[in-house]
Motif scaffolding. Structure first.
Motif, short mmCIF file in Angstrom:
data_model
loop_
_atom_site.label_atom_id
_atom_site.label_comp_id
_atom_site.label_asym_id
_atom_site.label_seq_id
_atom_site.Cartn_x
_atom_site.Cartn_y
_atom_site.Cartn_z
N MET A 176 0.62 -1.18 -0.46
CA MET A 176 0.07 0.68 -0.57
C MET A 176 1.08 1.17 -0.06
O MET A 176 1.49 1.11 0.51
N LEU A 177 0.09 2.05 -1.01
CA LEU A 177 1.19 4.61 -0.34
C LEU A 177 0.94 4.13 0.87
O LEU A 177 -0.23 4.35 1.39
N LYS A 178 2.45 4.52 1.10
CA LYS A 178 2.11 5.10 2.48
C LYS A 178 1.26 6.78 2.28
O LYS A 178 1.49 7.76 1.27
N LYS A 179 0.60 7.46 2.86
CA LYS A 179 -0.06 8.49 3.09
C LYS A 179 -0.47 9.36 4.00
O LYS A 179 0.55 8.71 5.09
N THR A 180 0.15 10.47 3.53
CA THR A 180 -0.20 11.60 4.42
C THR A 180 -1.01 11.58 5.77
O THR A 180 -2.46 10.71 5.24
N LYS A 181 -1.44 12.76 6.57
CA LYS A 181 -2.38 12.59 7.38
C LYS A 181 -3.71 12.66 6.06
O LYS A 181 -5.11 12.78 7.09
N GLY A 211 -4.68 11.54 3.85
CA GLY A 211 -5.16 10.38 3.31
C GLY A 211 -4.71 9.92 2.25
O GLY A 211 -5.04 9.29 1.12
N LYS A 212 -3.96 11.02 1.47
CA LYS A 212 -3.43 11.26 0.10
C LYS A 212 -2.25 10.27 0.33
O LYS A 212 -1.24 10.86 1.15
N PRO A 213 -1.16 9.48 -0.45
CA PRO A 213 -0.28 8.88 -0.87
C PRO A 213 0.79 9.81 -0.88
O PRO A 213 0.55 11.37 -1.32
N SER A 222 6.65 8.67 -8.40
CA SER A 222 7.82 7.60 -9.60
C SER A 222 6.06 7.03 -9.81
O SER A 222 6.72 6.38 -10.78
N SER A 223 5.73 7.00 -9.41
CA SER A 223 4.37 6.07 -10.74
C SER A 223 4.41 6.82 -11.50
O SER A 223 3.98 6.37 -12.80
N LYS A 224 3.83 8.19 -11.63
CA LYS A 224 3.06 8.74 -12.36
C LYS A 224 4.84 8.82 -14.10
O LYS A 224 4.26 8.59 -14.98
N VAL A 225 5.53 9.14 -13.55
CA VAL A 225 7.05 9.06 -14.06
C VAL A 225 7.65 7.35 -14.46
O VAL A 225 7.58 8.04 -15.77
N SER A 226 6.68 7.00 -13.74
CA SER A 226 7.29 5.82 -14.40
C SER A 226 6.73 5.15 -15.52
O SER A 226 7.10 4.87 -16.68
N LYS A 227 5.83 5.75 -15.57
CA LYS A 227 4.49 5.34 -16.57
C LYS A 227 4.46 5.79 -17.55
O LYS A 227 4.75 5.64 -19.03
N ALA A 228 5.16 6.94 -17.25
CA ALA A 228 5.24 8.77 -18.63
C ALA A 228 6.91 8.11 -19.65
O ALA A 228 7.13 7.98 -20.88
N THR A 229 7.90 7.35 -18.87
CA THR A 229 8.82 7.80 -19.53
C THR A 229 8.92 6.30 -20.59
O THR A 229 9.37 5.73 -21.34
#
Length: 162
Positions: free
Chosen positions: A1-6, A8-10, A17-24
Motif C-alpha cells: 500500500m502507498l504510504k499516506k499523509t495525514k 489520506g493521500k499517498p 515515481s508512479s507517474k514518471v515511470s508510466k510516462a517514461t
C-alpha cells in the motif's frame, strides 16, 4: 500500500515515481528522447563536433539516467510488493498449497535454495505420475508418493466366485 499523509493521500514521491515511470515507459517519451538525440546529432556540424557539444549530451544523459534509476526503482519496488501480496493471497487461500511459501521473499538465499531443492524433488516425483493432479504441495508430495508405492507393491486380494 502507498504510504499516506495525514490527509489520506499517498506521499508525493510515491505519486511522482508512479507517474514518471508510466510516462517514461511510453512511446511518446521514447520518440521525444530520440528527437533530442537527433537534434543534438544534427547540431554537430554547427559546433564543429566540439568537446562542449559532446559534453552536453553526455552530461544530460548522465543526469537523467542517475535520477531515473531512483524513480524507476521506487515504482518497481511498489509493483513487486503488489505482486508478492497477490501471490501470498493465492497461496494462503488454496487448501493444498504449502503455507511456507507465504513471505518467501523474506527468506535468505540459502533457505530459498533449500526450498528449490524440494521443488526439484517434487518435479521429479511428478514426472513419474500419469496425472498432473496427483501431488499438490511439497509437504504431501513425498507422503502421496509413498502411499502410491505401497499400493503398487501390495498385491490385491482376489475374491473367488462360487
Amino acid at each position: 500500500m502507498l504510504k499516506k499523509t495525514k490527509a489520506g493521500k499517498p506521499h508525493f514521491f510515491d505519486r511522482f515515481s508512479s507517474k514518471v515511470s508510466k510516462a517514461t515507459g511510453s512511446t511518446p517519451a521514447f520518440l521525444c528522447a530520440l528527437g533530442v538525440v537527433l537534434v543534438w546529432a544534427a547540431t554537430g556540424p554547427f559546433f564543429d563536433y566540439s568537446e562542449t557539444w559532446q559534453l552536453v549530451i553526455n552530461t544530460g544523459t548522465t543526469i537523467i539516467t542517475f535520477l531515473m534509476v531512483f524513480v524507476i526503482q521506487k515504482a518497481q519496488n511498489k509493483d513487486s510488493l503488489a505482486v508478492q501480496l497477490k501471490l501470498n493471497e493465492l497461496v494462503a487461500s488454496h487448501e493444498y498449497a504449502s503455507n511456507r511459501l507465504v513471505d518467501v521473499e523474506d527468506l535468505t538465499e540459502e533457505e530459498m535454495q533449500v526450498l528449490q531443492k524440494y521443488y526439484v524433488m517434487l518435479s521429479r516425483l511428478s514426472k513419474k505420475e500419469d496425472s498432473l493432479r496427483i501431488s499438490h504441495s511439497i509437504d504431501e508430495a513425498e507422503e502421496l508418493n509413498m502411499i502410491k508405492k505401497e499400493k503398487i507393491n501390495k498385491p490385491e486380494k482376489k475374491t473367488r466366485k462360487k
